[in-house]
Enzyme design. Sequence first.
Site, PDB file in Angstrom:
ATOM      1  N   ASP A   1      -7.852  -5.341  -0.216  1.00 14.34           N
ATOM      2  CA  ASP A   1      -8.526  -6.246  -1.206  1.00 14.34           C
ATOM      3  C   ASP A   1      -8.060  -7.537  -1.000  1.00 14.34           C
ATOM      4  O   ASP A   1      -8.502  -8.390  -1.703  1.00 14.34           O
ATOM      5  CB  ASP A   1      -7.834  -5.769  -2.421  1.00 14.34           C
ATOM      6  CG  ASP A   1      -8.405  -4.366  -2.868  1.00 14.34           C
ATOM      7  OD1 ASP A   1      -7.759  -3.424  -3.042  1.00 14.34           O
ATOM      8  OD2 ASP A   1      -9.467  -4.168  -2.989  1.00 14.34           O
TER       9      ASP A   1
ATOM     10  N   HIS B   1       0.846  -1.156   0.018  1.00 16.15           N
ATOM     11  CA  HIS B   1       0.014  -0.094   0.090  1.00 16.15           C
ATOM     12  C   HIS B   1       0.975   1.474   0.007  1.00 16.15           C
ATOM     13  O   HIS B   1       1.952   1.373   0.597  1.00 16.15           O
ATOM     14  CB  HIS B   1      -0.878  -0.167   1.284  1.00 16.15           C
ATOM     15  CG  HIS B   1      -2.239   0.996   1.155  1.00 16.15           C
ATOM     16  ND1 HIS B   1      -2.032   2.138   1.335  1.00 16.15           N
ATOM     17  CD2 HIS B   1      -3.358   0.556   0.863  1.00 16.15           C
ATOM     18  CE1 HIS B   1      -3.123   2.639   1.077  1.00 16.15           C
ATOM     19  NE2 HIS B   1      -4.065   1.823   0.703  1.00 16.15           N
TER      20      HIS B   1
HETATM   21  C1  SDX Z   1      -6.269   0.024  -2.918  1.00 18.12           C
HETATM   22  O1  SDX Z   1      -4.535   4.472  -1.941  1.00 18.12           O
HETATM   23  C2  SDX Z   1      -5.282   3.857  -1.438  1.00 18.12           C
HETATM   24  O2  SDX Z   1      -5.724   4.311  -0.357  1.00 18.12           O
HETATM   25  C3  SDX Z   1      -5.940   2.655  -2.184  1.00 18.12           C
HETATM   26  C4  SDX Z   1      -7.159   1.700  -1.333  1.00 18.12           C
HETATM   27  C5  SDX Z   1      -8.416   2.500  -1.107  1.00 18.12           C
HETATM   28  O3  SDX Z   1      -9.156   2.136  -0.233  1.00 18.12           O
HETATM   29  O4  SDX Z   1      -8.571   3.295  -1.976  1.00 18.12           O
HETATM   30  O5  SDX Z   1      -6.401   1.516  -0.086  1.00 18.12           O
HETATM   31  C6  SDX Z   1      -7.211   0.626  -2.047  1.00 18.12           C
HETATM   32  O6  SDX Z   1      -5.983   0.280  -4.228  1.00 18.12           O
HETATM   33  C7  SDX Z   1      -5.322  -0.893  -2.350  1.00 18.12           C
HETATM   34  C8  SDX Z   1      -4.038  -1.563  -3.158  1.00 18.12           C
HETATM   35  C9  SDX Z   1      -4.699  -2.413  -3.959  1.00 18.12           C
HETATM   36  N1  SDX Z   1      -3.658  -2.957  -4.967  1.00 18.12           N
HETATM   37  C10 SDX Z   1      -2.730  -4.064  -4.906  1.00 18.12           C
HETATM   38  O7  SDX Z   1      -3.114  -4.953  -3.996  1.00 18.12           O
HETATM   39  C11 SDX Z   1      -2.098  -4.310  -5.865  1.00 18.12           C
HETATM   40  C12 SDX Z   1      -0.645  -4.941  -5.487  1.00 18.12           C
HETATM   41  N2  SDX Z   1       0.038  -3.780  -4.690  1.00 18.12           N
HETATM   42  C13 SDX Z   1       1.055  -3.035  -5.542  1.00 18.12           C
HETATM   43  O8  SDX Z   1       0.807  -2.672  -6.860  1.00 18.12           O
HETATM   44  C14 SDX Z   1       1.602  -1.749  -4.639  1.00 18.12           C
HETATM   45  O9  SDX Z   1       1.664  -2.253  -3.205  1.00 18.12           O
HETATM   46  C15 SDX Z   1       0.688  -0.605  -4.722  1.00 18.12           C
HETATM   47  C16 SDX Z   1       0.209  -0.233  -6.037  1.00 18.12           C
HETATM   48  C17 SDX Z   1      -0.649  -0.822  -3.787  1.00 18.12           C
HETATM   49  C18 SDX Z   1       1.602   0.388  -3.943  1.00 18.12           C
HETATM   50  O10 SDX Z   1       2.562   0.750  -4.729  1.00 18.12           O
HETATM   51  P1  SDX Z   1       3.642   1.694  -4.460  1.00 18.12           P
HETATM   52  O11 SDX Z   1       3.310   2.486  -3.132  1.00 18.12           O
HETATM   53  O12 SDX Z   1       3.997   2.662  -5.559  1.00 18.12           O
HETATM   54  O13 SDX Z   1       4.948   0.983  -4.055  1.00 18.12           O
HETATM   55  P2  SDX Z   1       5.978   0.486  -5.020  1.00 18.12           P
HETATM   56  O14 SDX Z   1       5.255  -0.051  -6.227  1.00 18.12           O
HETATM   57  O15 SDX Z   1       7.140   1.576  -5.251  1.00 18.12           O
HETATM   58  O16 SDX Z   1       6.498  -0.653  -4.430  1.00 18.12           O
HETATM   59  C19 SDX Z   1       7.748  -0.546  -3.339  1.00 18.12           C
HETATM   60  C20 SDX Z   1       8.522  -2.171  -3.576  1.00 18.12           C
HETATM   61  C21 SDX Z   1       8.897  -2.418  -4.860  1.00 18.12           C
HETATM   62  O17 SDX Z   1      10.030  -3.311  -4.832  1.00 18.12           O
HETATM   63  P3  SDX Z   1      11.652  -2.704  -5.034  1.00 18.12           P
HETATM   64  O18 SDX Z   1      11.431  -1.824  -6.323  1.00 18.12           O
HETATM   65  O19 SDX Z   1      11.695  -1.661  -3.960  1.00 18.12           O
HETATM   66  O20 SDX Z   1      12.355  -3.722  -5.121  1.00 18.12           O
HETATM   67  O21 SDX Z   1       7.548  -3.023  -3.086  1.00 18.12           O
HETATM   68  C22 SDX Z   1       7.397  -3.871  -4.319  1.00 18.12           C
HETATM   69  C23 SDX Z   1       7.706  -3.160  -5.371  1.00 18.12           C
HETATM   70  O22 SDX Z   1       7.993  -4.256  -6.391  1.00 18.12           O
HETATM   71  N3  SDX Z   1       6.114  -4.335  -4.133  1.00 18.12           N
HETATM   72  C24 SDX Z   1       5.485  -5.769  -4.200  1.00 18.12           C
HETATM   73  C25 SDX Z   1       4.032  -5.302  -4.145  1.00 18.12           C
HETATM   74  N4  SDX Z   1       3.681  -4.199  -3.839  1.00 18.12           N
HETATM   75  C26 SDX Z   1       4.911  -3.268  -3.770  1.00 18.12           C
HETATM   76  N5  SDX Z   1       5.922  -6.521  -4.539  1.00 18.12           N
HETATM   77  C27 SDX Z   1       5.265  -7.764  -4.692  1.00 18.12           C
HETATM   78  N6  SDX Z   1       3.927  -7.822  -4.437  1.00 18.12           N
HETATM   79  C28 SDX Z   1       3.174  -6.562  -4.227  1.00 18.12           C
HETATM   80  N7  SDX Z   1       1.935  -6.601  -4.111  1.00 18.12           N
END
Ligand code: SDX
Length: 428
Positions: free
Chosen positions: A363, A306
């Site tokens: 989710d 998140h």
């Molecule tokens: C919602 O914003 C809100 O409030 C949204 C929400 C709401 O109520 O409105 O809470 C609802 O959208 C919840 C989120 C649902 N999405 C997912 O579950 C999809 C999976 N999650 C990711 O795509 C990600 O965690 C996000 C999009 C939610 C957040 O992404 P960020 O903050 O941009 O984080 P990032 O992509 O920069 O990740 C940081 C690191 C990266 O690794 P490194 O490059 O540092 O090595 O964490 C890794 C990412 O690759 N990472 C994950 C991951 N999420 C982040 N690795 C594996 N699985 C994941 N789910």
Amino acid sequence: MSEIARIEVGGKVYEYPVVEGTEGEKGIDILKFRADSGYITLDEGFGNTGSCRSAITFIDGGKGILRYRGIPIEQLAEKSSFVETSFLVIYGHLPNKEELKKFSMSLTQEAPLHENIHQNFNGFSTNGHPMAILSSMINAMSTYHPDLLEVDGDEQFYSAAVRLISKVRTIAAAAYRTSKGLPLNYPKKGSNYAKNFLELMFSNPHEQHVPSEEAIKALNLFLLLHADHEQNCSTSTVRMVASSGANMFTACSAGVCALWGPLHGGANMAVLQMLEDIEKNGVSVNDYVNRVKDKKSGIKLMGFGHRVYKNFDPRAKILQTAAKNLLDKMHIQDKKLEIAQELADIALHDEYFIERNLYPNVDFYSGLILSALNIPLDMFTVMFAIGRMPGWIANWKEVHDNKKGKISRPRQIYTGPTENDFIARDNR
Ligand code: SDX
């Protein structure tokens, strides 16, 4: 004396006021920075940038805190209803008995759609995605309420808000029925919000669907937990659209579109697909987690991570318990719940996830509840939109009521070609 921030750039020092929120959150007000310095700030994804001041929802991502108008989500989940919480999110206080009675009655009264709208559904292809139908029909609905496009005063705002909250439920059920080639149902007086939705979804001409109390309770909780969430992608979209002076319907329709993406509201569908893949393909959970950790796979653990929560999403904790209770009460043995819990157990003890502060988000478990309610996968994000409607409306209202507000118009760093001349077609 309030704190001052100093930015030194281009050999000069610029000073800007630090603003502080009611929960001690601090921000540097750089409203005049470009005019003063000629520089802009760049923050792709806006992870460090506040777009507004808002009094609706407070999140402390480090502590896993979520409050609607100051009330902890845990208390609302235990004691409130989606309708009551919708009123709280929109109006900023819990409704007294009269307010709640009036609001509930208005939602019941506004549940039916204009008869002509029913024809619109025939224009969609039967396998059209319900999110496309939902966003289209929210705008289409506004054509039947031209008087509510210009909200001027409390009464008009109230009328537009109750129509949206109530009819989005009817439209969603109609979108589902259309996609299955089933006749559309009509809302029934006397059913509460969640019960009415389930009746609209699953009743047939020859038999009225009678939802169980546990199904109604679970859906009510699901919707309440999704009611608002600060400046997430879709809510920020609603505020952006509202900032141009656009009406509430079209701003919320834009919110539906932003919510659709798999990184946002679409994640609840992606989580179920992930659990189903693991179950069907007999992949061990450990193997799946290892694939996620292998960057080359491009696989994410959907429902994890998140932008704000660097701790457990409090909603995920509540939904985890609710999913287990619902499946137990409905005597459903769903292997996907076990897989989800095993995934969470492994990930929460694995360095890859720990060092990146990746925890289950809203989710991760929500789809298990929807699945138990027989809501089809492609309707999951629609359910999220129904729940989030009060939050979008409340944010639209904050922008609309802010008479000093400005249209949202971010800057950019241009990286395209420098000036060059048009080349005649024969010379290309
Ligand atoms: C919602 O914003 C809100 O409030 C949204 C929400 C709401 O109520 O409105 O809470 C609802 O959208 C919840 C989120 C649902 N999405 C997912 O579950 C999809 C999976 N999650 C990711 O795509 C990600 O965690 C996000 C999009 C939610 C957040 O992404 P960020 O903050 O941009 O984080 P990032 O992509 O920069 O990740 C940081 C690191 C990266 O690794 P490194 O490059 O540092 O090595 O964490 C890794 C990412 O690759 N990472 C994950 C991951 N999420 C982040 N690795 C594996 N699985 C994941 N789910």
